[in-house]
Design a protein around this motif. Structure first.
Motif, mmCIF file in Angstrom:
data_model
loop_
_atom_site.group_PDB
_atom_site.id
_atom_site.type_symbol
_atom_site.label_atom_id
_atom_site.label_comp_id
_atom_site.label_asym_id
_atom_site.label_seq_id
_atom_site.Cartn_x
_atom_site.Cartn_y
_atom_site.Cartn_z
ATOM 1 N N GLY A 152 24.481 41.111 12.820
ATOM 2 C CA GLY A 152 25.860 40.964 12.404
ATOM 3 C C GLY A 152 26.631 40.013 13.283
ATOM 4 N N GLY A 153 25.958 39.200 14.052
ATOM 5 C CA GLY A 153 26.651 38.282 14.940
ATOM 6 C C GLY A 153 26.702 38.836 16.344
ATOM 7 N N PRO A 154 26.910 37.991 17.335
ATOM 8 C CA PRO A 154 26.946 38.423 18.731
ATOM 9 C C PRO A 154 28.157 39.295 19.017
ATOM 10 C CG PRO A 154 27.593 36.130 18.534
ATOM 11 C CD PRO A 154 27.100 36.550 17.190
ATOM 12 N N ARG A 155 28.032 40.182 20.002
ATOM 13 C CA ARG A 155 29.105 41.087 20.391
ATOM 14 C C ARG A 155 29.683 40.653 21.729
ATOM 15 N NH1 ARG A 155 30.497 44.594 16.365
ATOM 16 N NH2 ARG A 155 31.871 45.321 18.021
ATOM 17 N N GLU A 156 30.921 41.036 21.963
ATOM 18 C CA GLU A 156 31.491 40.886 23.290
ATOM 19 C C GLU A 156 30.927 42.003 24.163
ATOM 20 O OE1 GLU A 156 35.700 39.507 24.518
ATOM 21 O OE2 GLU A 156 35.834 41.684 24.310
ATOM 22 N N MET A 157 30.598 41.682 25.409
ATOM 23 C CA MET A 157 30.034 42.654 26.325
ATOM 24 C C MET A 157 31.067 43.040 27.386
ATOM 25 S SD MET A 157 26.989 43.066 25.111
ATOM 26 C CE MET A 157 26.028 43.881 26.395
ATOM 27 N N ILE A 158 31.042 44.317 27.776
ATOM 28 C CA ILE A 158 31.929 44.828 28.815
ATOM 29 C C ILE A 158 31.069 45.169 30.030
ATOM 30 C CG2 ILE A 158 33.660 46.551 29.444
ATOM 31 C CD1 ILE A 158 34.466 44.782 27.087
ATOM 32 N N GLY A 159 31.320 44.510 31.144
ATOM 33 C CA GLY A 159 30.564 44.755 32.374
ATOM 34 C C GLY A 159 31.345 45.642 33.319
ATOM 35 N N THR A 160 30.644 46.529 34.014
ATOM 36 C CA THR A 160 31.258 47.416 35.001
ATOM 37 C C THR A 160 30.468 47.346 36.294
ATOM 38 O OG1 THR A 160 32.005 48.967 33.293
ATOM 39 C CG2 THR A 160 31.931 49.794 35.547
ATOM 40 N N ARG A 161 31.155 47.177 37.396
ATOM 41 C CA ARG A 161 30.538 47.205 38.716
ATOM 42 C C ARG A 161 31.309 48.177 39.596
ATOM 43 N NH1 ARG A 161 29.844 40.670 39.839
ATOM 44 N NH2 ARG A 161 28.120 40.324 38.376
ATOM 45 N N ILE A 162 30.602 48.999 40.328
ATOM 46 C CA ILE A 162 31.248 49.952 41.230
ATOM 47 C C ILE A 162 30.532 49.931 42.574
ATOM 48 C CG2 ILE A 162 29.836 51.875 40.363
ATOM 49 C CD1 ILE A 162 32.215 53.733 40.934
ATOM 50 N N GLY A 163 31.292 50.046 43.627
ATOM 51 C CA GLY A 163 30.724 50.147 44.960
ATOM 52 C C GLY A 163 31.366 51.318 45.692
ATOM 53 N N VAL A 164 30.558 52.092 46.386
ATOM 54 C CA VAL A 164 31.061 53.244 47.142
ATOM 55 C C VAL A 164 30.477 53.200 48.547
ATOM 56 C CG1 VAL A 164 31.197 55.764 47.311
ATOM 57 C CG2 VAL A 164 31.261 54.668 45.056
ATOM 58 N N MET A 165 31.321 53.359 49.546
ATOM 59 C CA MET A 165 30.879 53.460 50.925
ATOM 60 C C MET A 165 31.337 54.805 51.478
ATOM 61 S SD MET A 165 31.571 49.595 52.404
ATOM 62 C CE MET A 165 30.431 49.783 53.765
ATOM 63 N N ILE A 166 30.411 55.560 52.044
ATOM 64 C CA ILE A 166 30.749 56.835 52.691
ATOM 65 C C ILE A 166 30.767 56.592 54.190
ATOM 66 C CG2 ILE A 166 30.071 59.229 53.049
ATOM 67 C CD1 ILE A 166 28.730 59.186 50.322
ATOM 68 N N ARG A 167 31.912 56.853 54.802
ATOM 69 C CA ARG A 167 32.098 56.562 56.226
ATOM 70 C C ARG A 167 32.541 57.813 56.991
ATOM 71 N NH1 ARG A 167 33.020 50.969 57.326
ATOM 72 N NH2 ARG A 167 33.300 49.667 55.451
ATOM 73 N N ASP A 168 32.235 57.807 58.259
ATOM 74 C CA ASP A 168 32.799 58.802 59.159
ATOM 75 C C ASP A 168 34.270 58.455 59.342
ATOM 76 O OD1 ASP A 168 32.431 60.970 61.307
ATOM 77 O OD2 ASP A 168 33.381 59.322 62.407
ATOM 78 N N LYS A 169 35.154 59.405 59.098
ATOM 79 C CA LYS A 169 36.577 59.073 59.135
ATOM 80 C C LYS A 169 37.042 58.715 60.536
ATOM 81 C CE LYS A 169 39.966 61.775 59.479
ATOM 82 N NZ LYS A 169 40.898 62.918 59.342
ATOM 83 N N ARG A 170 36.502 59.380 61.532
ATOM 84 C CA ARG A 170 36.994 59.155 62.888
ATOM 85 C C ARG A 170 36.514 57.825 63.466
ATOM 86 N NH1 ARG A 170 36.564 64.078 66.956
ATOM 87 N NH2 ARG A 170 38.036 64.810 65.362
#
Length: 208
Positions: free
Chosen positions: A138-156
């Motif tokens: 039915g023709g090409p579609r628009e694509m939706i990209g998602t990127r996520i980054g998470v960093m877990i750190r010691d708060k102190r």
């Protein structure tokens, strides 16, 4: 006298055409590409204690659009064994950054969608599926990209215990084009088999 039936027939025909278009263009959901990094000797500090989920430094201010991603990350952390706490009393902080963008059928990026949080934690690796026009009759579609980054750190101390990055791409008629569904999918993939192997990239399939 005949105007109303004709109007109803037109509505029915429009609905039928929309249904046929949906059949000709089935939703496309790519796998989530996930990369994790684990600091040496940090495994005994992960998935325990208290944590506060926040927007990563250098990103745009908090917005309603970013909230579903932070909530999804928080749910996964609690599932793993953390307890949510206010920042002042938390042992660790999880810093979240997100980018969502649309790519047209011709492969040209159209700009941010819903969320445009700047500042990448590094290279996300390959962009498999992002920016590719999909033609399924039915023709090409628009694509939706998602990127996520998470960093877990010691708060102190600010030391980084763990970092994870995930990305995936879906067609604009996929249910994962919705922000809430997208957030749940990438967060679940990102924290699957936590903490993961240091430096390893895996692909997690998402069920449409």
């Amino acid at each position: 006298m005949h105007a109303q039936p004709r109007k109803l027939s037109l509505v029915a025909a429009t609905a039928m055409l929309a249904a046929l278009a949906g059949c000709a263009n089935p939703a496309v959901t790519g796998p989530v590409e996930v990369t994790r990094f684990v600091a040496p000797a940090a495994s005994d500090r992960l998935a325990r204690g208290t944590v506060f989920v926040e927007t990563a430094p250098g990103s745009q201010p908090d917005s309603l659009a970013l909230a579903p991603y932070k909530q999804a990350v928080a749910r996964e952390l609690v599932r793993l064994g953390y307890r949510e706490a206010p920042r002042a009393s938390a042992d660790q902080v999880a810093q979240v950054r997100v980018e969502r963008f649309a790519t047209g059928p011709e492969g040209r990026r159209r700009g941010p969608v819903s969320v445009g949080v700047g500042g990448s934690t590094g290279s996300y690796g390959s962009s498999a599926g992002v920016g590719i026009g999909i033609n399924l009759g039915g023709g090409p579609r628009e694509m939706i990209g998602t990127r996520i980054g998470v960093m877990i750190r010691d708060k102190r101390s600010g030391a980084t215990y763990w970092e994870g990055r995930a990305q995936f791409s879906v067609s604009d008629n996929s249910r994962y084009a919705d922000t809430t569904a997208s957030a749940a999918a990438v967060a679940e993939a990102l924290f699957r088999d936590f903490p993961g192997n240091n430096g390893e990239t895996i692909e997690v399939r998402v069920r449409e």
